[in-house]
Write a protein that holds these residues in place. Sequence first.
Motif, PDB file in Angstrom:
ATOM      1  N   ALA A 157      -7.731  13.845   7.091  1.00  0.00           N
ATOM      2  CA  ALA A 157      -8.706  12.833   7.486  1.00  0.00           C
ATOM      3  C   ALA A 157      -8.129  11.425   7.333  1.00  0.00           C
ATOM      4  O   ALA A 157      -8.298  10.569   8.215  1.00  0.00           O
ATOM      5  CB  ALA A 157      -9.974  12.985   6.652  1.00  0.00           C
ATOM      6  N   GLU A 158      -7.445  11.189   6.226  1.00  0.00           N
ATOM      7  CA  GLU A 158      -6.849   9.878   5.997  1.00  0.00           C
ATOM      8  C   GLU A 158      -5.691   9.619   6.958  1.00  0.00           C
ATOM      9  O   GLU A 158      -5.546   8.512   7.488  1.00  0.00           O
ATOM     10  CB  GLU A 158      -6.363   9.781   4.548  1.00  0.00           C
ATOM     11  CG  GLU A 158      -7.498   9.778   3.530  1.00  0.00           C
ATOM     12  CD  GLU A 158      -6.978   9.837   2.104  1.00  0.00           C
ATOM     13  OE1 GLU A 158      -5.745   9.930   1.918  1.00  0.00           O
ATOM     14  OE2 GLU A 158      -7.815   9.794   1.174  1.00  0.00           O
ATOM     15  N   ARG A 159      -4.871  10.641   7.197  1.00  0.00           N
ATOM     16  CA  ARG A 159      -3.689  10.482   8.032  1.00  0.00           C
ATOM     17  C   ARG A 159      -4.035  10.222   9.486  1.00  0.00           C
ATOM     18  O   ARG A 159      -3.385   9.414  10.153  1.00  0.00           O
ATOM     19  CB  ARG A 159      -2.828  11.745   7.924  1.00  0.00           C
ATOM     20  CG  ARG A 159      -1.462  11.664   8.597  1.00  0.00           C
ATOM     21  CD  ARG A 159      -0.765  13.008   8.480  1.00  0.00           C
ATOM     22  NE  ARG A 159      -0.727  13.487   7.097  1.00  0.00           N
ATOM     23  CZ  ARG A 159      -0.544  14.759   6.761  1.00  0.00           C
ATOM     24  NH1 ARG A 159      -0.395  15.687   7.699  1.00  0.00           N
ATOM     25  NH2 ARG A 159      -0.507  15.110   5.489  1.00  0.00           N
ATOM     26  N   HIS A 160      -5.068  10.894   9.989  1.00  0.00           N
ATOM     27  CA  HIS A 160      -5.385  10.819  11.406  1.00  0.00           C
ATOM     28  C   HIS A 160      -6.673  10.052  11.719  1.00  0.00           C
ATOM     29  O   HIS A 160      -7.056   9.948  12.889  1.00  0.00           O
ATOM     30  CB  HIS A 160      -5.474  12.231  11.991  1.00  0.00           C
ATOM     31  CG  HIS A 160      -4.189  12.992  11.893  1.00  0.00           C
ATOM     32  ND1 HIS A 160      -3.089  12.698  12.673  1.00  0.00           N
ATOM     33  CD2 HIS A 160      -3.803  14.017  11.072  1.00  0.00           C
ATOM     34  CE1 HIS A 160      -2.104  13.521  12.363  1.00  0.00           C
ATOM     35  NE2 HIS A 160      -2.506  14.321  11.400  1.00  0.00           N
ATOM     36  N   GLY A 161      -7.321   9.529  10.700  1.00  0.00           N
ATOM     37  CA  GLY A 161      -8.520   8.737  10.922  1.00  0.00           C
ATOM     38  C   GLY A 161      -9.646   9.533  11.557  1.00  0.00           C
ATOM     39  O   GLY A 161     -10.327   9.046  12.471  1.00  0.00           O
ATOM     40  N   CYS A 162      -9.857  10.741  11.069  1.00  0.00           N
ATOM     41  CA  CYS A 162     -10.871  11.617  11.664  1.00  0.00           C
ATOM     42  C   CYS A 162     -11.714  12.261  10.570  1.00  0.00           C
ATOM     43  O   CYS A 162     -11.427  12.135   9.375  1.00  0.00           O
ATOM     44  CB  CYS A 162     -10.207  12.687  12.512  1.00  0.00           C
ATOM     45  SG  CYS A 162      -9.133  13.818  11.579  1.00  0.00           S
ATOM     46  N   VAL A 163     -12.751  12.950  10.996  1.00  0.00           N
ATOM     47  CA  VAL A 163     -13.529  13.803  10.103  1.00  0.00           C
ATOM     48  C   VAL A 163     -12.911  15.193  10.152  1.00  0.00           C
ATOM     49  O   VAL A 163     -12.518  15.668  11.223  1.00  0.00           O
ATOM     50  CB  VAL A 163     -15.010  13.853  10.535  1.00  0.00           C
ATOM     51  CG1 VAL A 163     -15.761  14.955   9.798  1.00  0.00           C
ATOM     52  CG2 VAL A 163     -15.670  12.503  10.305  1.00  0.00           C
ATOM     53  N   VAL A 164     -12.801  15.847   9.011  1.00  0.00           N
ATOM     54  CA  VAL A 164     -12.254  17.201   8.947  1.00  0.00           C
ATOM     55  C   VAL A 164     -13.295  18.120   8.322  1.00  0.00           C
ATOM     56  O   VAL A 164     -13.830  17.819   7.243  1.00  0.00           O
ATOM     57  CB  VAL A 164     -10.948  17.252   8.130  1.00  0.00           C
ATOM     58  CG1 VAL A 164     -10.446  18.686   8.028  1.00  0.00           C
ATOM     59  CG2 VAL A 164      -9.887  16.361   8.771  1.00  0.00           C
ATOM     60  N   ALA A 165     -13.583  19.216   9.001  1.00  0.00           N
ATOM     61  CA  ALA A 165     -14.516  20.217   8.494  1.00  0.00           C
ATOM     62  C   ALA A 165     -13.777  21.517   8.235  1.00  0.00           C
ATOM     63  O   ALA A 165     -13.110  22.041   9.127  1.00  0.00           O
ATOM     64  CB  ALA A 165     -15.642  20.443   9.496  1.00  0.00           C
ATOM     65  N   VAL A 166     -13.887  22.018   7.021  1.00  0.00           N
ATOM     66  CA  VAL A 166     -13.330  23.313   6.653  1.00  0.00           C
ATOM     67  C   VAL A 166     -14.510  24.269   6.507  1.00  0.00           C
ATOM     68  O   VAL A 166     -15.371  24.063   5.649  1.00  0.00           O
ATOM     69  CB  VAL A 166     -12.557  23.258   5.323  1.00  0.00           C
ATOM     70  CG1 VAL A 166     -11.803  24.563   5.096  1.00  0.00           C
ATOM     71  CG2 VAL A 166     -11.613  22.070   5.278  1.00  0.00           C
ATOM     72  N   THR A 167     -14.567  25.287   7.332  1.00  0.00           N
ATOM     73  CA  THR A 167     -15.728  26.168   7.304  1.00  0.00           C
ATOM     74  C   THR A 167     -15.390  27.504   6.660  1.00  0.00           C
ATOM     75  O   THR A 167     -14.289  28.038   6.797  1.00  0.00           O
ATOM     76  CB  THR A 167     -16.283  26.390   8.725  1.00  0.00           C
ATOM     77  OG1 THR A 167     -15.236  26.836   9.598  1.00  0.00           O
ATOM     78  CG2 THR A 167     -16.853  25.095   9.276  1.00  0.00           C
ATOM     79  N   GLY A 168     -16.375  28.021   5.932  1.00  0.00           N
ATOM     80  CA  GLY A 168     -16.209  29.278   5.213  1.00  0.00           C
ATOM     81  C   GLY A 168     -17.497  29.620   4.505  1.00  0.00           C
ATOM     82  O   GLY A 168     -18.583  29.340   5.004  1.00  0.00           O
ATOM     83  N   VAL A 169     -17.398  30.213   3.333  1.00  0.00           N
ATOM     84  CA  VAL A 169     -18.592  30.593   2.587  1.00  0.00           C
ATOM     85  C   VAL A 169     -19.445  29.365   2.299  1.00  0.00           C
ATOM     86  O   VAL A 169     -20.667  29.358   2.505  1.00  0.00           O
ATOM     87  CB  VAL A 169     -18.201  31.318   1.286  1.00  0.00           C
ATOM     88  CG1 VAL A 169     -19.442  31.631   0.458  1.00  0.00           C
ATOM     89  CG2 VAL A 169     -17.443  32.602   1.610  1.00  0.00           C
ATOM     90  N   THR A 170     -18.820  28.312   1.796  1.00  0.00           N
ATOM     91  CA  THR A 170     -19.458  26.991   1.667  1.00  0.00           C
ATOM     92  C   THR A 170     -18.562  25.992   2.366  1.00  0.00           C
ATOM     93  O   THR A 170     -17.391  25.839   2.018  1.00  0.00           O
ATOM     94  CB  THR A 170     -19.644  26.590   0.185  1.00  0.00           C
ATOM     95  OG1 THR A 170     -20.517  27.529  -0.455  1.00  0.00           O
ATOM     96  CG2 THR A 170     -20.253  25.195   0.078  1.00  0.00           C
TER      97      THR A 170
END
Length: 267
Positions: A157-170
């Motif tokens: 997120a910091e490197r590319h100036g984006c939002v990052v979503a990691v999806t899984g159990v939570t």
Amino acid sequence: MRDQITAGKLLGAMRANPPLVQCITNFVAMNIAANVMLAAGASPAMVHAEEEAGEFAAISGALTINIGTLSSGWLAGMLKAAQSANAAGKPWVLDPVAHHATAFRRNAVARLIELRPTIVRGNASEIIALAGGASRGQGVDSRDAVEQAEDSARQLAERHGCVVAVTGVTDFVTDGRQARRVAGGSPLMPQVTALGCSLTCLVGAFAATAPDAALDATVAALAVFAVAGKQAATAANGPGSFSWRFLDALAGLDKEVLDREARISAA
């Protein structure tokens, strides 16, 4: 003003003005992704050809790119669409499916992420590998826990100036400065093919609804999936009956119920 944004309010806003979302997704996901989008209240368009993908991105509310069944022709369309979305100021979402599996995929994702996606959504193994770490992923399957990918998500997120979503159990969502966790859903969800790909498309719909609030939009989409998944599982006997019940739960989800049942916390 940002503190007043809730998943329910964004769901209501999306349904009041259904966004047109260009979904460049894979062959496996096209049908279920379109049905998920329609059930939730958005308008999907599966447009991927190089000859029109860029033109269509300019008139869409948002673009989503999923590299699940990648080919050279599709990659050309993806690149043109992403460039066009950027030029038109439209948000776009990257789903780097199994990007670490082959050199072709690694090169494709490297070129796409250079075009600065608004949001990146992936499983833990994909996000760890995308940040340059060593993941245990095999093909499209994640062998890593979401918690193990949180630092990688923040770095991306910091490197590319984006939002990052990691999806899984939570689920874990970050823009590099703040972060959220979204709990819920059902263990049956990973047993229904392409639900994760469909979620990427829905993230695009919420991003189109709130283009200046990408973190909140992403969290809202994940909360919709989590609450609908939990509801669908209550009467499901297995992945088959869960699949259609999930579509029904999406279509019937009330924005007040969403805000009451969503399990969103700061991370």
